[in-house]
Design a protein around this motif. Structure first.
Motif, PDB file in Angstrom:
ATOM      1  N   ALA A   3       0.823  -1.211   0.000  1.00 41.90           N
ATOM      2  CA  ALA A   3       0.000   0.000   0.000  1.00 41.90           C
ATOM      3  C   ALA A   3       0.856   1.260   0.000  1.00 41.90           C
ATOM      4  CB  ALA A   3      -0.924  -0.012   1.222  1.00 41.90           C
ATOM      5  N   LEU A   4       1.967   1.249   0.740  1.00 41.71           N
ATOM      6  CA  LEU A   4       2.847   2.412   0.754  1.00 41.71           C
ATOM      7  C   LEU A   4       3.463   2.665  -0.627  1.00 41.71           C
ATOM      8  CD1 LEU A   4       4.600   1.828   4.184  1.00 41.71           C
ATOM      9  CD2 LEU A   4       3.307   3.870   3.558  1.00 41.71           C
ATOM     10  N   ALA A   5       3.860   1.583  -1.300  1.00 37.67           N
ATOM     11  CA  ALA A   5       4.416   1.752  -2.652  1.00 37.67           C
ATOM     12  C   ALA A   5       3.356   2.274  -3.615  1.00 37.67           C
ATOM     13  CB  ALA A   5       4.976   0.422  -3.150  1.00 37.67           C
ATOM     14  N   PHE A   6       2.139   1.742  -3.549  1.00 37.20           N
ATOM     15  CA  PHE A   6       1.068   2.219  -4.424  1.00 37.20           C
ATOM     16  C   PHE A   6       0.713   3.673  -4.118  1.00 37.20           C
ATOM     17  CE2 PHE A   6      -0.427  -2.442  -4.527  1.00 37.20           C
ATOM     18  CZ  PHE A   6       0.399  -2.698  -5.620  1.00 37.20           C
ATOM     19  N   SER A   7       0.702   4.033  -2.842  1.00 37.71           N
ATOM     20  CA  SER A   7       0.361   5.398  -2.463  1.00 37.71           C
ATOM     21  C   SER A   7       1.398   6.394  -2.977  1.00 37.71           C
ATOM     22  CB  SER A   7       0.224   5.493  -0.940  1.00 37.71           C
ATOM     23  OG  SER A   7      -0.023   6.816  -0.523  1.00 37.71           O
ATOM     24  N   ARG A   8       2.694   6.057  -2.827  1.00 40.45           N
ATOM     25  CA  ARG A   8       3.734   6.975  -3.297  1.00 40.45           C
ATOM     26  C   ARG A   8       3.731   7.099  -4.813  1.00 40.45           C
ATOM     27  NH1 ARG A   8       7.260   7.624   1.136  1.00 40.45           N
ATOM     28  NH2 ARG A   8       5.850   7.570   2.933  1.00 40.45           N
ATOM     29  N   MET A   9       3.304   6.062  -5.505  1.00 41.35           N
ATOM     30  CA  MET A   9       3.236   6.090  -6.965  1.00 41.35           C
ATOM     31  C   MET A   9       1.874   6.579  -7.483  1.00 41.35           C
ATOM     32  SD  MET A   9       6.174   5.036  -8.161  1.00 41.35           S
ATOM     33  CE  MET A   9       5.845   4.421  -9.814  1.00 41.35           C
ATOM     34  N   SER A  10       0.959   6.908  -6.554  1.00 45.30           N
ATOM     35  CA  SER A  10      -0.389   7.383  -6.915  1.00 45.30           C
ATOM     36  C   SER A  10      -1.124   6.378  -7.797  1.00 45.30           C
ATOM     37  CB  SER A  10      -0.307   8.741  -7.621  1.00 45.30           C
ATOM     38  OG  SER A  10       0.274   9.709  -6.780  1.00 45.30           O
ATOM     39  N   MET A  11      -1.000   5.102  -7.437  1.00 48.87           N
ATOM     40  CA  MET A  11      -1.680   4.038  -8.166  1.00 48.87           C
ATOM     41  C   MET A  11      -2.997   3.726  -7.442  1.00 48.87           C
ATOM     42  SD  MET A  11       1.736   1.736  -8.902  1.00 48.87           S
ATOM     43  CE  MET A  11       0.920   0.559  -9.966  1.00 48.87           C
ATOM     44  N   PHE A  12      -4.038   4.511  -7.782  1.00 41.25           N
ATOM     45  CA  PHE A  12      -5.308   4.448  -7.071  1.00 41.25           C
ATOM     46  C   PHE A  12      -5.963   3.078  -7.173  1.00 41.25           C
ATOM     47  CE2 PHE A  12      -4.603   8.924  -7.455  1.00 41.25           C
ATOM     48  CZ  PHE A  12      -5.261   9.505  -6.394  1.00 41.25           C
TER      49      PHE A  12
ATOM     50  N   ASP B 298      -4.726   0.096  -7.883  1.00 34.44           N
ATOM     51  CA  ASP B 298      -3.993  -0.973  -7.185  1.00 34.44           C
ATOM     52  C   ASP B 298      -4.179  -0.866  -5.674  1.00 34.44           C
ATOM     53  OD1 ASP B 298      -2.085  -2.310  -9.388  1.00 34.44           O
ATOM     54  OD2 ASP B 298      -2.236  -0.163  -9.784  1.00 34.44           O
ATOM     55  N   LEU B 299      -4.236   0.359  -5.161  1.00 37.32           N
ATOM     56  CA  LEU B 299      -4.451   0.516  -3.720  1.00 37.32           C
ATOM     57  C   LEU B 299      -5.849   0.055  -3.326  1.00 37.32           C
ATOM     58  CD1 LEU B 299      -3.384   1.441  -1.029  1.00 37.32           C
ATOM     59  CD2 LEU B 299      -4.080   3.775  -1.573  1.00 37.32           C
ATOM     60  N   HIS B 300      -6.857   0.344  -4.166  1.00 30.65           N
ATOM     61  CA  HIS B 300      -8.208  -0.132  -3.869  1.00 30.65           C
ATOM     62  C   HIS B 300      -8.282  -1.658  -3.911  1.00 30.65           C
ATOM     63  CE1 HIS B 300     -10.300   3.652  -3.495  1.00 30.65           C
ATOM     64  NE2 HIS B 300      -9.748   4.102  -4.614  1.00 30.65           N
ATOM     65  N   LEU B 301      -7.580  -2.281  -4.851  1.00 32.52           N
ATOM     66  CA  LEU B 301      -7.547  -3.740  -4.892  1.00 32.52           C
ATOM     67  C   LEU B 301      -6.871  -4.319  -3.651  1.00 32.52           C
ATOM     68  CD1 LEU B 301      -6.690  -4.484  -8.643  1.00 32.52           C
ATOM     69  CD2 LEU B 301      -8.906  -4.694  -7.478  1.00 32.52           C
ATOM     70  N   THR B 302      -5.840  -3.620  -3.142  1.00 32.06           N
ATOM     71  CA  THR B 302      -5.180  -4.066  -1.916  1.00 32.06           C
ATOM     72  C   THR B 302      -6.145  -4.042  -0.732  1.00 32.06           C
ATOM     73  OG1 THR B 302      -3.046  -3.252  -2.721  1.00 32.06           O
ATOM     74  CG2 THR B 302      -3.253  -3.607  -0.357  1.00 32.06           C
ATOM     75  N   LEU B 303      -6.963  -2.993  -0.646  1.00 28.24           N
ATOM     76  CA  LEU B 303      -7.958  -2.928   0.428  1.00 28.24           C
ATOM     77  C   LEU B 303      -8.972  -4.056   0.317  1.00 28.24           C
ATOM     78  CD1 LEU B 303      -8.633   0.934   0.496  1.00 28.24           C
ATOM     79  CD2 LEU B 303      -7.150  -0.407   2.003  1.00 28.24           C
ATOM     80  N   GLU B 304      -9.403  -4.387  -0.901  1.00 28.41           N
ATOM     81  CA  GLU B 304     -10.332  -5.500  -1.085  1.00 28.41           C
ATOM     82  C   GLU B 304      -9.694  -6.831  -0.729  1.00 28.41           C
ATOM     83  OE1 GLU B 304     -13.501  -5.374  -1.770  1.00 28.41           O
ATOM     84  OE2 GLU B 304     -13.473  -3.179  -1.847  1.00 28.41           O
ATOM     85  N   HIS B 305      -8.410  -6.966  -1.064  1.00 27.07           N
ATOM     86  CA  HIS B 305      -7.685  -8.198  -0.729  1.00 27.07           C
ATOM     87  C   HIS B 305      -7.568  -8.346   0.788  1.00 27.07           C
ATOM     88  CE1 HIS B 305      -4.103 -11.015  -1.855  1.00 27.07           C
ATOM     89  NE2 HIS B 305      -5.073 -11.638  -1.210  1.00 27.07           N
ATOM     90  N   MET B 306      -7.300  -7.250   1.487  1.00 27.54           N
ATOM     91  CA  MET B 306      -7.227  -7.298   2.947  1.00 27.54           C
ATOM     92  C   MET B 306      -8.573  -7.703   3.535  1.00 27.54           C
ATOM     93  SD  MET B 306      -4.945  -3.888   3.815  1.00 27.54           S
ATOM     94  CE  MET B 306      -4.942  -4.215   5.572  1.00 27.54           C
ATOM     95  N   LYS B 307      -9.627  -7.191   2.993  1.00 25.19           N
ATOM     96  CA  LYS B 307     -10.954  -7.542   3.484  1.00 25.19           C
ATOM     97  C   LYS B 307     -11.248  -9.013   3.238  1.00 25.19           C
ATOM     98  CE  LYS B 307     -15.748  -5.894   3.218  1.00 25.19           C
ATOM     99  NZ  LYS B 307     -16.669  -4.928   2.567  1.00 25.19           N
ATOM    100  N   HIS B 308     -10.816  -9.528   2.096  1.00 22.41           N
ATOM    101  CA  HIS B 308     -11.034 -10.936   1.763  1.00 22.41           C
ATOM    102  C   HIS B 308     -10.228 -11.841   2.697  1.00 22.41           C
ATOM    103  CE1 HIS B 308     -11.714 -14.514  -0.636  1.00 22.41           C
ATOM    104  NE2 HIS B 308     -10.401 -14.720  -0.704  1.00 22.41           N
ATOM    105  N   ARG B 309      -9.032 -11.401   3.107  1.00 24.09           N
ATOM    106  CA  ARG B 309      -8.169 -12.188   3.992  1.00 24.09           C
ATOM    107  C   ARG B 309      -8.474 -11.957   5.469  1.00 24.09           C
ATOM    108  NH1 ARG B 309      -4.194 -16.057   2.281  1.00 24.09           N
ATOM    109  NH2 ARG B 309      -3.651 -15.587   0.121  1.00 24.09           N
ATOM    110  N   ASN B 310      -9.458 -11.112   5.773  1.00 21.19           N
ATOM    111  CA  ASN B 310      -9.798 -10.781   7.160  1.00 21.19           C
ATOM    112  C   ASN B 310      -8.609 -10.166   7.914  1.00 21.19           C
ATOM    113  OD1 ASN B 310     -12.485 -11.749   6.974  1.00 21.19           O
ATOM    114  ND2 ASN B 310     -11.789 -13.855   7.358  1.00 21.19           N
ATOM    115  N   VAL B 311      -7.872  -9.316   7.229  1.00 24.46           N
ATOM    116  CA  VAL B 311      -6.758  -8.589   7.841  1.00 24.46           C
ATOM    117  C   VAL B 311      -7.237  -7.165   8.102  1.00 24.46           C
ATOM    118  CG1 VAL B 311      -4.400  -7.748   7.543  1.00 24.46           C
ATOM    119  CG2 VAL B 311      -5.048 -10.008   6.670  1.00 24.46           C
ATOM    120  N   ALA B 312      -7.268  -6.766   9.355  1.00 25.78           N
ATOM    121  CA  ALA B 312      -7.779  -5.442   9.716  1.00 25.78           C
ATOM    122  C   ALA B 312      -6.740  -4.376   9.392  1.00 25.78           C
ATOM    123  CB  ALA B 312      -8.124  -5.395  11.202  1.00 25.78           C
ATOM    124  N   PRO B 313      -7.117  -3.303   8.718  1.00 30.50           N
ATOM    125  CA  PRO B 313      -6.166  -2.218   8.440  1.00 30.50           C
ATOM    126  C   PRO B 313      -5.810  -1.458   9.716  1.00 30.50           C
ATOM    127  CG  PRO B 313      -8.358  -1.594   7.733  1.00 30.50           C
ATOM    128  CD  PRO B 313      -8.444  -3.029   8.165  1.00 30.50           C
TER     129      PRO B 313
END
Length: 479
Positions: A363-372, A374-389
């Motif tokens: 997420a930090l790499a996507f944020s610094r590169m402004s890859m919106f 990919d960052l949204h997909l990372t949040l969905e992946h975290m939700k799917h894995r039950n990993v709390a942000p």
């Protein structure tokens, strides 16, 4: 057990250095109790000197009979110590002694209670009061044992009175008392903090000659002490001396050897130390892996970091996700996004489940590169894995949107997250060495220090941060 060969005469010189500024010398060496008739329950008997000293004070300061009777619930050494402190107007010290004594468990024997009281006084920075208790024990007929001497010597050493601690150590060496490992380690740490490394070597040799059965532990303590203070050459010398005497280099010593070279040595010296650890067929532990990785990160040697992690073995289970997270961090630091994605897939194929640190590195790499996207997909992946942000995840989203002037659109990514939860920070701190702390993260740390953490939620933090950024963008003209 300590024999009667111990003499309190050496303590007289110590008292003049430590307690002369707080206690009357004449009163300090005058016993309060007649040892021939005293017992644990006998009343306090003041000597002629003490009576004359007390009667010479103003009437409002003289001790009444009811004032002395309040001490009868304590053993004779503690009772006399409290009276002596109150005669010297040291009421704060007396209250500390009371608190430490009353806080002990009831089922502890009397000798152990004295030891615990001396240790507690040493931790509170009162070695002079601990010495007074020791003297009262001698006067009241309580023979101190090795534990009592050990507590007193650590009380002096931990508070910087090394000459007094050395005097007690000389008495122990010349007696039948066997010093334990805690005393040796405590003295070595005190000498190390004061930069007296030659005294550590002398202490090591004296301890080895006094108790050869604990020589291996003594060498380990000395190696820790030299390494912690950055004395790598003396640490190397101690290890060679230990090996020459027939002691083996354990896994603990080998990993400590690598850790201190990674902290205080150059990269070449660190790599040499790691090579020696491999040659000795000792397994590198988690803390040593972290120390070497941190050294590579601080020197921005991310390619060497990746080579080191592969050499250790990415499929090791005892280090959990540390090796994979560090490998992903080495790619994210140089924003090699394809390699980052490839190794993330390899991590999942190897049977490792990504944690919040793994996702936040991406997420930090996507944020610094402004890859919106990919960052949204990372949040969905975290939700799917039950990993709390955590706070880092929220910071990646908010910093990316705010830096692009899209603060009004923050509701889109935040609506799928639990913004009413309490903020938490569980990401590995080694990530900050590469990316640093974002603006939102730094702001929230300062804000949460002003109030209790349980009063904050992510939604409140985001609202305060948005108002702060809005005000900072306004221009006020003063005429």
């Amino acid at each position: 057990m300590a024999s009667s060969s111990f003499s309190p005469c050496w303590l007289h010189g110590i008292s003049s250095k430590v307690t002369a500024h707080r206690f009357n010398r004449k009163l300090f060496h005058q016993p309060l109790v007649d040892t021939s008739t005293s017992s644990l329950t006998s009343p306090i008997l003041l000597t002629t000197t003490d009576r004359r000293w007390a009667s010479s004070r103003p009437p409002d300061a003289q001790l009444s009979r009811s004032y002395r009777l309040s001490e009868f619930g304590y053993p004779a050494p503690v009772r006399n110590l409290l009276l002596r402190l109150k005669l010297n107007r040291s009421f704060v010290d007396a209250s500390v002694v009371r608190e430490c004594w009353d806080g002990q468990a009831k089922d502890i024997c009397l000798g152990d209670k004295f030891v615990l009281l001396i240790r507690a006084l040493g931790k509170k920075g009162m070695p002079d009061v601990a010495e007074m208790l020791f003297m009262e024990m001698k006067v009241s007929g309580f023979e101190p044992n090795c534990a009592t001497w050990s507590a007193l010597i650590l009380s002096f050493a931990n508070n910087g009175f090394l000459s007094q601690a050395q005097a007690i150590w000389d008495e122990i060496i010349n007696s039948s008392c066997r010093p334990n490992l805690d005393v040796i380690s405590g003295l070595m740490d005190a000498y190390g903090k004061m930069g007296q490394f030659k005294d550590i070597e002398r202490l090591l040799h004296e301890a080895n000659s006094r108790d050869p059965d604990l020589s291996s532990e003594f060498y380990t303590s000395a190696i820790h002490c030299f390494g912690r203070e950055g004395q790598l050459q003396m640490m190397e010398k101690t290890i060679k001396e230990m090996v020459s005497r027939g002691f083996k280099v354990t896994s603990q010593i080998g990993n400590v050897y690598v850790i201190y070279y990674s902290r205080f040595g150059s990269l070449l010296e660190m790599e040499t130390a790691y090579g020696r650890l491999k040659q000795s067929r000792l397994l590198i532990e988690k803390e040593a892996i972290r120390a070497i990785s941190l050294a590579y990160i601080r020197e921005r040697q991310f390619y060497k970091l990746g080579e080191f992690l592969r050499d250790v073995g990415l499929k090791r289970r005892n280090s959990q996700n540390l090796l994979w997270n560090l490998l992903l961090l080495s790619y994210a630091a140089n924003f090699k996004m394809k390699s980052l994605q490839r190794e993330f897939l390899h991590m999942s194929e190897a049977g490792f489940s990504p944690d919040v640190t793994t996702f936040n590195i991406r997420a930090l790499a996507f944020s610094r590169m402004s890859m919106f996207w990919d960052l949204h997909l990372t949040l969905e992946h975290m939700k799917h894995r039950n990993v709390a942000p955590d706070l880092i995840t929220y910071g990646c989203i908010i910093d990316m949107y705010m830096n692009k002037g899209l603060g009004r659109n923050l509701s889109f990514p935040l609506r799928s997250m639990n913004i009413d939860a309490s903020p938490q920070l569980v990401t590995d701190p080694i990530v900050y060495e590469v990316f640093g702390k974002g603006d939102f993260h730094s702001f929230c740390e300062i804000l949460m220090e002003s109030r209790q953490k349980n009063e904050w939620t992510y939604s409140k933090l985001v609202g305060v941060y948005q108002r702060k950024m809005y005000r900072s963008n306004q221009i006020f003209w003063n005429y």
